[in-house]
Design a protein around this motif. Structure first.
Motif, PDB file in Angstrom:
ATOM      1  N   UNK A 302       0.902  -1.149   0.077  1.00  0.00           N
ATOM      2  CA  UNK A 302      -0.138  -0.192  -0.139  1.00  0.00           C
ATOM      3  C   UNK A 302       0.986   1.369   0.058  1.00  0.00           C
ATOM      4  N   UNK A 303       2.050   1.177   0.589  1.00  0.00           N
ATOM      5  CA  UNK A 303       2.796   2.467   0.974  1.00  0.00           C
ATOM      6  C   UNK A 303       3.523   2.649  -0.624  1.00  0.00           C
ATOM      7  N   UNK A 304       3.816   1.684  -1.205  1.00  0.00           N
ATOM      8  CA  UNK A 304       4.767   2.001  -2.407  1.00  0.00           C
ATOM      9  C   UNK A 304       3.587   2.482  -3.405  1.00  0.00           C
ATOM     10  N   UNK A 305       2.338   1.762  -3.226  1.00  0.00           N
ATOM     11  CA  UNK A 305       1.321   2.330  -4.164  1.00  0.00           C
ATOM     12  C   UNK A 305       1.133   3.895  -3.973  1.00  0.00           C
ATOM     13  N   UNK A 306       1.299   4.469  -2.619  1.00  0.00           N
ATOM     14  CA  UNK A 306       0.981   5.793  -2.280  1.00  0.00           C
ATOM     15  C   UNK A 306       2.021   6.589  -2.781  1.00  0.00           C
ATOM     16  N   UNK A 307       3.250   5.848  -2.795  1.00  0.00           N
ATOM     17  CA  UNK A 307       4.656   6.859  -3.218  1.00  0.00           C
ATOM     18  C   UNK A 307       4.576   7.104  -4.675  1.00  0.00           C
ATOM     19  N   UNK A 380       0.613   9.924  25.124  1.00  0.00           N
ATOM     20  CA  UNK A 380       1.631   9.261  24.935  1.00  0.00           C
ATOM     21  C   UNK A 380       1.431   8.432  23.725  1.00  0.00           C
ATOM     22  N   UNK A 381       0.275   8.789  22.736  1.00  0.00           N
ATOM     23  CA  UNK A 381       0.100   7.888  21.823  1.00  0.00           C
ATOM     24  C   UNK A 381       0.674   8.203  20.592  1.00  0.00           C
ATOM     25  N   UNK A 382       0.280   7.764  19.481  1.00  0.00           N
ATOM     26  CA  UNK A 382       0.944   7.997  18.223  1.00  0.00           C
ATOM     27  C   UNK A 382      -0.155   8.336  17.371  1.00  0.00           C
ATOM     28  N   UNK A 383       0.298   9.331  16.001  1.00  0.00           N
ATOM     29  CA  UNK A 383      -0.310   9.621  15.190  1.00  0.00           C
ATOM     30  C   UNK A 383       0.303   9.521  13.675  1.00  0.00           C
ATOM     31  N   UNK A 384      -0.441   9.136  12.802  1.00  0.00           N
ATOM     32  CA  UNK A 384       0.138   9.115  11.315  1.00  0.00           C
ATOM     33  C   UNK A 384      -0.943   9.214  10.180  1.00  0.00           C
ATOM     34  N   UNK A 385      -0.320   9.633   9.106  1.00  0.00           N
ATOM     35  CA  UNK A 385      -1.318   9.930   8.119  1.00  0.00           C
ATOM     36  C   UNK A 385      -0.583   9.367   6.855  1.00  0.00           C
ATOM     37  N   UNK A 386      -1.647   8.700   6.042  1.00  0.00           N
ATOM     38  CA  UNK A 386      -1.358   8.209   4.709  1.00  0.00           C
ATOM     39  C   UNK A 386      -2.213   8.911   3.711  1.00  0.00           C
ATOM     40  N   UNK A 387      -1.638   9.335   2.643  1.00  0.00           N
ATOM     41  CA  UNK A 387      -2.344  10.368   1.660  1.00  0.00           C
ATOM     42  C   UNK A 387      -1.774  10.162   0.189  1.00  0.00           C
ATOM     43  N   UNK A 388      -2.129  10.258  -0.774  1.00  0.00           N
ATOM     44  CA  UNK A 388      -1.764  10.505  -1.859  1.00  0.00           C
ATOM     45  C   UNK A 388      -2.832  11.471  -2.832  1.00  0.00           C
ATOM     46  N   UNK A 389      -2.278  12.206  -3.647  1.00  0.00           N
ATOM     47  CA  UNK A 389      -3.350  13.054  -4.437  1.00  0.00           C
ATOM     48  C   UNK A 389      -4.205  11.955  -5.122  1.00  0.00           C
ATOM     49  N   UNK A 390      -5.522  12.089  -5.013  1.00  0.00           N
ATOM     50  CA  UNK A 390      -6.620  11.386  -5.769  1.00  0.00           C
ATOM     51  C   UNK A 390      -6.800   9.965  -5.037  1.00  0.00           C
ATOM     52  N   UNK A 391      -6.265   9.749  -3.856  1.00  0.00           N
ATOM     53  CA  UNK A 391      -6.293   8.459  -3.193  1.00  0.00           C
ATOM     54  C   UNK A 391      -7.078   8.496  -1.803  1.00  0.00           C
TER      55      UNK A 391
END
Lengths: 407, 239
Positions: A302-307, A380-391
């Motif tokens: 999924x990560x490589x798709x986003x990139x 003490x938690x974590x926050x992350x974002x996954x995104x790509x234009x149009x996705x």
């Protein structure tokens, strides 16, 4: 620990011997116990000879907690390495002077400490008492007052300018123009509402920041909180023709260490955003899953798709000592326009807007994600974002689950 | 080896580790102060950082001398050897990190002369806090001998790179918008690059700890996504 050794010594004495020195011993033991109870961290460090390392011979509960002292006789340097503190200790040791320094601990939840070093007279080895006081609160208040003034005045000026502009017009040449009045008043009302939303957000952000370094102590059921927030948002969502796909674990399984109201605020802000940016008629997905860990990377393909698509995955808050904890994870996804990789690191900045967005198109104060970030950091938690234009965009929040034995 | 020599040996090793941690504390403070000097346009602080760097160099020589003496006299093997060599490597890494901090302080002197209207010092400050925090975590891991904490530092290098790339783009936009700012922005660019290098050194500290404890490097591939293609990398600038 020192208290214990006194009790042992007392037990080994014969009754006659005990009668006289009892009061003295009791007094010593009492003072030691009192030191244990002090809210400031207190430690005594000693050096055997000129070349030997400084060792912590006594520390009170506050010190053990603040500096994570693991064993007795630990080296001072393995728990405190700030050069100013070390040189103050050395100065007190060599010249018998008392010193006082102030320094920041650094790290994600940095604390400001005031440290006093006092040479300990009449000890059989050169010894120094260190007293550490946490002055984070006072410093934070100071800085926040300045920040608040700067941010608030800047952001409030725009709507205020527009309102005063309209008032001037209505007082001036449009005084008797009913048409203009009907057109201007709704705009003025909208601007006033925007100002009041801004003030609400600024105030709640400052409240969160104030106790960001104090972790929450209670537990609550995250699944329940998510359900409540989603129920509350339904009118807004259906008005937009969107819907929320919700997947939560059964009740009372998703226990986390956290404060209910703040967690609700995180979820509210994230779902709010997702609904705002999702095209009309599409669904926003909200997922809660148990037993997640921070380091476990999500799906690599999924990560490589986003990139490929010019986006990526980015940690916005990473917890300290993440590997020691288990987390409950919330994912909020929309299928909106998405965000390009270069803008991801700045998402939690106050008043930041991704370039290319037409301003005014999507209403908001620009503080929602900043609030999320600070609450997550406090938990003490974590926050992350996954995104790509149009996705589309997915925000993932991790909140620590209580250790299994206390659950 | 008699028990007596073993005891001395253990003490010497402990002393070596204490010196490395002392050096780490100094390097950490240097990074924080250098970034503070840039953000607050504090010339006095920048000058102090430049002078303090000598202490790091002196400590590095001291550690190197002790480590070599220890190897020569005690001929350590297995983990003892790795700990000695590890201390030697760490001292070099920390000395380099200190050099970058000194370089940032030198640039702070120039940036302080420029027009105060450059809003990006805030972004640089944010990146500085991130890097200093990472260095702190790595050194905490080393002083506690906590390999898991080290792995967690090692796994998270990517967000520093991302910050760097984002800053790089911002600065470029800024310079294109107003050529008057090119001088100060170019210095900020190097400050950001130096911080990124210091972040790399934090991961090196984690790697050296893993090597000391386990005798091998972290094996699984790091979740790193270099984006050289999107932001041309500038070769690092030392002192």
């Amino acid at each position: 620990m020192t208290v214990l050794s006194f009790a042992w010594r007392k037990g080994s004495r014969s009754p006659e011997q005990e009668r006289l020195p009892t009061t003295a011993i009791n007094r010593d033991a009492l003072s030691l116990r009192a030191i244990q109870l002090l809210p400031d961290a207190v430690l005594i460090v000693q050096r055997e000879d000129a070349t030997a390392p400084l060792r912590i011979v006594t520390s009170n509960a506050a010190a053990q907690d603040m500096l994570r002292i693991r064993a007795q006789d630990e080296n001072l340097i393995s728990v405190l390495r700030h050069p100013e503190i070390l040189s103050a200790v050395e100065k007190s040791l060599s010249s018998g002077e008392s010193c006082s320094v102030s320094c920041d601990t650094g790290g994600p939840q940095s604390r400001t400490l005031r440290i006093w070093t006092r040479p300990l007279p009449h000890a059989h080895r050169p010894s120094v008492v260190l007293i550490l006081r946490d002055e984070t609160d006072a410093r934070r208040l100071e800085r926040m007052r300045a920040d608040f003034m700067a941010n608030a005045s800047h952001e409030l000026r725009t709507p205020l300018a527009s309102i005063t502009g309209f008032i001037d017009t209505l007082l001036g040449h449009a005084r008797d123009d009913a048409d203009a009045r009907n057109r201007f008043l709704p705009v003025m009302a909208a601007q006033a509402k925007r100002m009041s939303r801004l003030i609400d957000d600024l105030l709640s952000l400052s409240r969160i920041e104030l106790n960001e370094h104090v972790p929450p102590s209670g537990t609550c059921d995250l699944a329940l909180v998510v359900r409540e927030v989603v129920d509350g948002l339904l009118p807004v969502v259906s008005a937009k023709g969107a819907k929320i796909d919700l997947a939560v674990p059964p009740e009372s399984t998703a226990q986390v260490i956290g404060e209910r109201d703040q967690l609700a605020q995180i979820i509210q802000n994230l779902i709010d955003n997702a609904v705002k940016y999702a095209p009309d008629g599409t669904a926003v997905t909200v997922n809660v899953c148990l037993d997640a860990s921070f380091d476990a990377d999500s799906d690599g393909s999924r990560l490589s798709d986003l990139r490929e698509a010019g986006g990526g995955r980015m940690a916005l808050v990473s917890p300290e000592r993440a590997h020691e904890n288990r987390y409950v994870q919330i994912r909020v996804s929309d299928c909106g326009a998405g965000i390009a990789r270069e803008y991801l690191p700045r998402l939690t900045e106050r008043f930041y807007r991704v370039p290319g967005q037409k301003s005014g198109e999507i209403p908001g104060t620009g503080l929602g994600l900043a609030i999320v970030k600070h609450i997550v950091n406090r938990h003490r938690g974590g926050l992350s974002v996954e995104s790509a234009p149009g996705q589309g965009t997915t925000f993932t929040v991790l909140i620590p689950a209580p250790a299994p034995n206390t659950a | 080896m008699t028990e007596h020599t073993l005891k001395f040996f253990a003490e010497e090793l402990e002393q070596l580790k204490a010196d490395v941690i002392r050096m780490g504390g100094l390097a950490e403070a240097q990074v924080i102060q250098a970034v503070g000097a840039v953000a607050d346009r504090d010339i006095a602080l920048a000058e102090r950082v430049i002078i303090e760097d000598e202490k790091l160099d002196a400590l590095q020589h001291e550690i190197e001398r002790c480590a070599i003496r220890l190897i020569a006299l005690r001929q350590p093997v297995a983990q003892d050897l790795r700990r000695t060599v590890g201390a030697l490597k760490l001292s070099l890494v920390l000395e380099r990190a200190g050099d970058y901090a000194k370089n940032i302080a030198k640039r702070a002197l120039v940036i302080a002369q420029s027009d105060p209207e450059i809003p990006l010092t805030r972004s640089v400050q944010r990146m500085g806090q991130l890097v200093a925090g990472r260095l702190k975590e790595a050194l905490d891991a080393y002083s506690g001998g906590d390999v898991e904490a080290a792995r967690s530092v090692w796994n998270r290098d990517e967000d520093i790179d991302e910050h760097y790339n984002s800053l790089f783009r911002e600065l470029l936009t800024y310079m294109m918008g107003d050529p008057h700012t090119i001088g100060a922005c170019a210095h900020l660019l190097f400050v950001a690059k130096n911080l990124e290098r210091i972040g790399d050194y934090a991961t090196s500290v984690a790697e050296i700890l893993q090597y000391e404890v386990a005798g091998e490097e972290f094996s699984d591939p790091r979740p790193k996504w270099s984006s050289v293609e999107s932001a041309p990398s500038i070769s690092g600038e030392g002192s």
